[in-house]
Motif scaffolding. Structure first.
Motif, short mmCIF file in Angstrom:
data_model
loop_
_atom_site.label_atom_id
_atom_site.label_comp_id
_atom_site.label_asym_id
_atom_site.label_seq_id
_atom_site.Cartn_x
_atom_site.Cartn_y
_atom_site.Cartn_z
N GLY A 1 0.80 -1.22 0.00
CA GLY A 1 0.00 0.00 0.00
C GLY A 1 0.83 1.27 0.00
O GLY A 1 1.87 1.33 0.67
N THR A 2 0.36 2.26 -0.75
CA THR A 2 0.97 3.59 -0.74
C THR A 2 -0.09 4.59 -0.31
O THR A 2 -0.94 5.00 -1.11
CB THR A 2 1.51 3.97 -2.13
N PRO A 3 -0.10 4.97 0.97
CA PRO A 3 -1.12 5.90 1.45
C PRO A 3 -0.91 7.31 0.90
O PRO A 3 0.18 7.68 0.46
CB PRO A 3 -0.92 5.88 2.98
N SER A 4 -1.98 8.09 0.94
CA SER A 4 -1.87 9.51 0.64
C SER A 4 -0.85 10.14 1.58
O SER A 4 -0.64 9.67 2.70
CB SER A 4 -3.22 10.20 0.80
N ALA A 5 -0.25 11.23 1.13
CA ALA A 5 0.78 11.89 1.93
C ALA A 5 0.23 12.50 3.21
O ALA A 5 0.97 12.74 4.17
CB ALA A 5 1.48 12.96 1.10
N THR A 6 -1.10 12.73 3.22
CA THR A 6 -1.69 13.39 4.39
C THR A 6 -3.03 12.78 4.76
O THR A 6 -3.70 12.16 3.93
CB THR A 6 -1.92 14.89 4.13
N LEU A 7 -3.39 12.95 6.04
CA LEU A 7 -4.76 12.79 6.50
C LEU A 7 -5.33 14.20 6.60
O LEU A 7 -4.81 15.04 7.35
CB LEU A 7 -4.82 12.14 7.89
N GLN A 8 -6.38 14.46 5.86
CA GLN A 8 -6.99 15.79 5.87
C GLN A 8 -8.16 15.82 6.85
O GLN A 8 -9.12 15.07 6.69
CB GLN A 8 -7.47 16.17 4.46
N ILE A 9 -8.02 16.66 7.88
CA ILE A 9 -9.04 16.78 8.91
C ILE A 9 -9.73 18.14 8.75
O ILE A 9 -9.05 19.18 8.75
CB ILE A 9 -8.44 16.68 10.33
N PRO B 1 -18.77 6.62 24.50
CA PRO B 1 -18.06 7.17 23.33
C PRO B 1 -18.73 8.47 22.87
O PRO B 1 -19.87 8.75 23.22
CB PRO B 1 -18.21 6.08 22.28
N ARG B 2 -18.02 9.24 22.07
CA ARG B 2 -18.57 10.54 21.64
C ARG B 2 -17.93 10.98 20.33
O ARG B 2 -16.78 10.60 20.02
CB ARG B 2 -18.34 11.58 22.72
N PRO B 3 -18.63 11.81 19.56
CA PRO B 3 -18.05 12.39 18.33
C PRO B 3 -16.89 13.32 18.67
O PRO B 3 -16.84 13.91 19.76
CB PRO B 3 -19.21 13.16 17.73
N LEU B 4 -15.98 13.48 17.73
CA LEU B 4 -14.86 14.39 17.91
C LEU B 4 -15.20 15.75 17.29
O LEU B 4 -14.66 16.14 16.24
CB LEU B 4 -13.59 13.81 17.29
N GLY B 5 -16.14 16.43 17.90
CA GLY B 5 -16.43 17.81 17.56
C GLY B 5 -16.82 18.07 16.13
O GLY B 5 -16.55 19.16 15.61
N GLY B 6 -17.43 17.11 15.47
CA GLY B 6 -17.86 17.32 14.09
C GLY B 6 -16.75 17.26 13.06
O GLY B 6 -16.96 17.61 11.89
N LEU B 7 -15.58 16.78 13.46
CA LEU B 7 -14.46 16.69 12.51
C LEU B 7 -14.68 15.54 11.54
O LEU B 7 -15.28 14.50 11.88
CB LEU B 7 -13.15 16.47 13.25
N THR B 8 -14.16 15.68 10.31
CA THR B 8 -14.21 14.62 9.31
C THR B 8 -12.80 14.36 8.78
O THR B 8 -11.92 15.22 8.85
CB THR B 8 -15.12 14.99 8.13
N LEU B 9 -12.63 13.16 8.24
CA LEU B 9 -11.32 12.72 7.75
C LEU B 9 -11.43 12.32 6.29
O LEU B 9 -12.40 11.67 5.88
CB LEU B 9 -10.83 11.55 8.59
N THR B 10 -10.41 12.66 5.51
CA THR B 10 -10.32 12.25 4.11
C THR B 10 -8.90 11.77 3.82
O THR B 10 -7.93 12.45 4.15
CB THR B 10 -10.66 13.41 3.17
N THR B 11 -8.79 10.60 3.23
CA THR B 11 -7.49 10.07 2.81
C THR B 11 -7.72 8.89 1.87
O THR B 11 -8.87 8.50 1.62
CB THR B 11 -6.62 9.64 4.01
N GLY B 12 -6.64 8.34 1.35
CA GLY B 12 -6.76 7.20 0.44
C GLY B 12 -5.49 6.36 0.43
O GLY B 12 -4.44 6.78 0.94
N ILE B 13 -5.59 5.17 -0.15
CA ILE B 13 -4.45 4.26 -0.26
C ILE B 13 -4.46 3.62 -1.65
O ILE B 13 -5.49 3.09 -2.10
CB ILE B 13 -4.50 3.14 0.81
N GLN B 14 -3.32 3.66 -2.35
CA GLN B 14 -3.13 2.94 -3.61
C GLN B 14 -2.47 1.61 -3.29
O GLN B 14 -1.49 1.55 -2.54
CB GLN B 14 -2.24 3.75 -4.55
N ASN B 15 -2.98 0.53 -3.86
CA ASN B 15 -2.48 -0.81 -3.54
C ASN B 15 -1.99 -1.56 -4.77
O ASN B 15 -2.58 -1.46 -5.84
CB ASN B 15 -3.60 -1.65 -2.90
N LYS B 16 -0.92 -2.32 -4.56
CA LYS B 16 -0.50 -3.33 -5.52
C LYS B 16 -0.78 -4.69 -4.87
O LYS B 16 -0.44 -4.90 -3.70
CB LYS B 16 0.99 -3.21 -5.85
N LEU B 17 -1.42 -5.58 -5.63
CA LEU B 17 -1.85 -6.86 -5.09
C LEU B 17 -1.12 -8.01 -5.77
O LEU B 17 -0.91 -8.00 -6.99
CB LEU B 17 -3.36 -7.04 -5.28
#
Length: 565
Positions: free
Chosen positions: A108-116, A292-308
């Motif tokens: 796997g090659t993840p995205s360079a960042t986690l966007q919050i 448990p509880r939500p983290l203040g309405g935050l959202t996450l965006t990221t991705g992973i490219q895979n070779k299988l």
């Protein structure tokens, strides 16, 4: 190191001593229990010489580091199959000495960042510095977009401890953030769970499984060195290399799309962005009644490219049929795999894996040879199993447990050998996961024959019970033993063995330096193998099955699969 001239004393006759020592542990017909223990000489056929012969063979450079999907796999598994055949053991139910294990390698090659995004300024977390990410889904690309972030404590659902970190929270499509380890181990309240001793709920593998059961899109574990028991560098090394996974019919669709880790600093930034205090939520997560509880309405965006890469590895197994109850089975297990050829260190690029787990393989073959040479054959069948993929997450043993060639409700026990210490005979027999099953009573009696004492796991907080192949069998209810001498040398005491173990961990573990040393004293490994022989010999002569102790998290699975006996 202890001199190789120190050999263990001959074992005492097993029949009477073991019968007396175990009399109170189970209810059994006395007349049928001693026959198989009447050959006191057979365990002594296991010697430092036999261990050395097999150990040098399985960990030689010719085996190329025994990595699955390489020529090293072909050479090592063929050697094991040939040895089983040479010893006169029978193949498995499919007529061969192999059990195919379909695996997929995911690079796997993840995205360079986690966007919050959410409150105030967006937060961008950096790959490797702040987070690592991977997936078990067999897809060329995996993405998580605007997934709501929630905090679920330790991510544990443990009815027996009255604990549910997901209570009242719908996490479908969301990304869950959880703490490493479990409330008893990582927190300050020793009355929670098993206190300092890690439970299965503290294992990161469990946390990913539980999140997936709740329909989460992703799970991120907060790394904290003290409760994790390893630094971020270990997480980084494991997460950024290609991963072997079991092939599944749904291609991993039932797994979270995103699995990963956050550094502690990154987690604190995340909570701060949500307008929350990490320290306050950490304290709350270690308190009964946490919700448990939500983290203040935050959202996450990221991705992973895979070779299988799909390929079939194999477990290697052989059978010594029982004389009177051949449809009941005792497993002896060790893993054959290691890391193959990799980054050169001091000019050496072959990761031989001599201690890890060439020693287990050498003991496995020596025990098989001793049983085959014994005049009196076991009444129950013995299965000698060398599994693939342990270093990648217990893959071969887990596959066996899910696709057992022999019925689980006819499987008496698993006796697992992994990393036996080549530093001479020991006074102790350390049982990993002490307190789990009646197999400890068998081990105690056999240790007493060798003038040794039983010692509980000395580092229960590291969760070693859940990190070797015996766990795959425990997970489906089969009582399992994982024990060896390793904390008090008979010749050098506790300080000497502590220094030797530390030296191995810092300079040899998972490195090319883990290779055969002619100066090693292998009598301690022979001693452990003799003990395992005795335990199996005893089990093979009985009509009862050892049980999990009350309170073990594996007892329910055993009770369930034994219902159809």
């Amino acid at each position: 190191m202890p001199s190789s001239t120190h050999f263990p004393a001959r074992l005492l006759p097993a029949g009477l001593l073991l019968t007396l020592a175990l009399a109170g542990c189970q209810s059994k017909p006395a007349a049928t229990e001693t026959a198989a223990t009447a050959a006191p000489d057979t365990a002594d056929a296991i010697s430092a010489a036999s261990i050395s012969k097999y150990l040098q063979a399985v960990s030689s450079d010719e085996m190329l580091g025994r990595k699955p999907f390489t020529a090293g796999e072909q050479r090592s598994t063929q050697y094991l199959a040939d040895e089983f055949k040479r010893l006169g053991l029978q193949p498995g139910p499919n007529g061969t000495y192999s059990q195919p294990v379909p695996l997929v390698e995911i690079t796997g090659t993840p995205s360079a960042t986690l966007q919050i995004k959410g409150k105030g300024q967006p937060l961008s977390l950096q790959y490797k510095t702040d987070f690592v990410a991977f997936t078990q889904r067999e897809q060329a690309q995996v993405s998580v977009t605007n997934s709501e972030l929630v905090f679920a404590g330790y991510g544990v659902v443990a009815p027996e401890y009255g604990w549910d970190d997901y209570a009242g929270l719908d996490v479908k499509g969301k990304t869950v953030v959880v703490l490493v380890n479990d409330p008893g181990n990582a927190g300050q309240d020793s009355t929670l769970f098993k206190g300092r001793a890690m439970t299965y709920y503290g294992r990161w593998t469990y946390k990913y499984e539980e999140a997936a059961r709740h329909g989460a899109a992703g799970l991120l574990i907060v790394h904290d060195t003290q409760p994790a028991a390893y630094p971020w560098s270990v997480v980084l090394s494991g997460a950024t290399s290609p991963k072997l996974r079991a092939q599944t019919a749904n291609k991993g669709a039932d797994k979270c799309a995103l699995e990963g880790w956050l550094t502690l600093d990154a987690a604190k930034k995340l909570f701060q962005t949500a307008g929350l205090s990490y320290d306050e939520l950490y304290a709350a997560a270690n308190t009964r009644g946490f919700r448990p509880r939500p983290l203040g309405g935050l959202t996450l965006t990221t991705g992973i490219q895979n070779k299988l890469r799909h390929q079939t590895s194999r477990n290697v197994l052989a059978v010594l049929p029982g004389t009177t109850r051949p449809q009941e089975y005792i497993l002896y297990s060790a893993h054959w795999d290691h890391f193959g050829i990799g980054k050169a260190i001091a000019g050496d690029s072959i990761y031989n894996g001599t201690v890890d787990d060439g020693t287990g393989l050498a003991a496995l073959l020596s025990i098989a040879e001793a049983f085959q040479q014994a005049k009196q054959k076991p009444q129950r069948s013995l299965v000698f199993l060398a599994v693939t993929g342990e270093e990648q997450g217990l893959l071969g043993s887990a596959y066996y447990a899910q696709h057992p060639p022999f019925p689980l409700n006819k499987t008496v026990a698993d006796l697992n050998m992994d990393m036996l210490w080549p530093y001479g005979p020991m006074k102790d027999l350390t049982v990993i996961g002490y307190g789990q099953s009646e197999l400890e009573d068998y081990a105690r009696a056999a240790a007493k024959e060798q003038n040794r004492y039983l010692l509980p796991d000395q580092t229960p907080e590291t969760g070693m019970f859940y990190r070797s192949d015996h766990f795959s069998f425990a997970h489906v209810g089969v009582p399992s033993l994982y024990a060896s001498g390793g904390f008090e040398s008979r010749t050098g005491g506790k300080a000497t063995i502590a220094q030797q173990r530390q030296n191995y961990t810092s300079t040899m573990y998972h490195k090319p330096a883990d290779q055969f040393d002619p100066s090693w004293d292998l009598t301690g490994i022979a001693q452990d193998a003799q003990l395992y022989f005795r335990v199996g010999q005893r089990l093979a002569g009985e009509t009862t099955f050892p049980q999990w102790r009350a309170g073990s998290e594996f007892k329910g699975a055993r009770d369930k699969n034994m219902g159809g006996r």
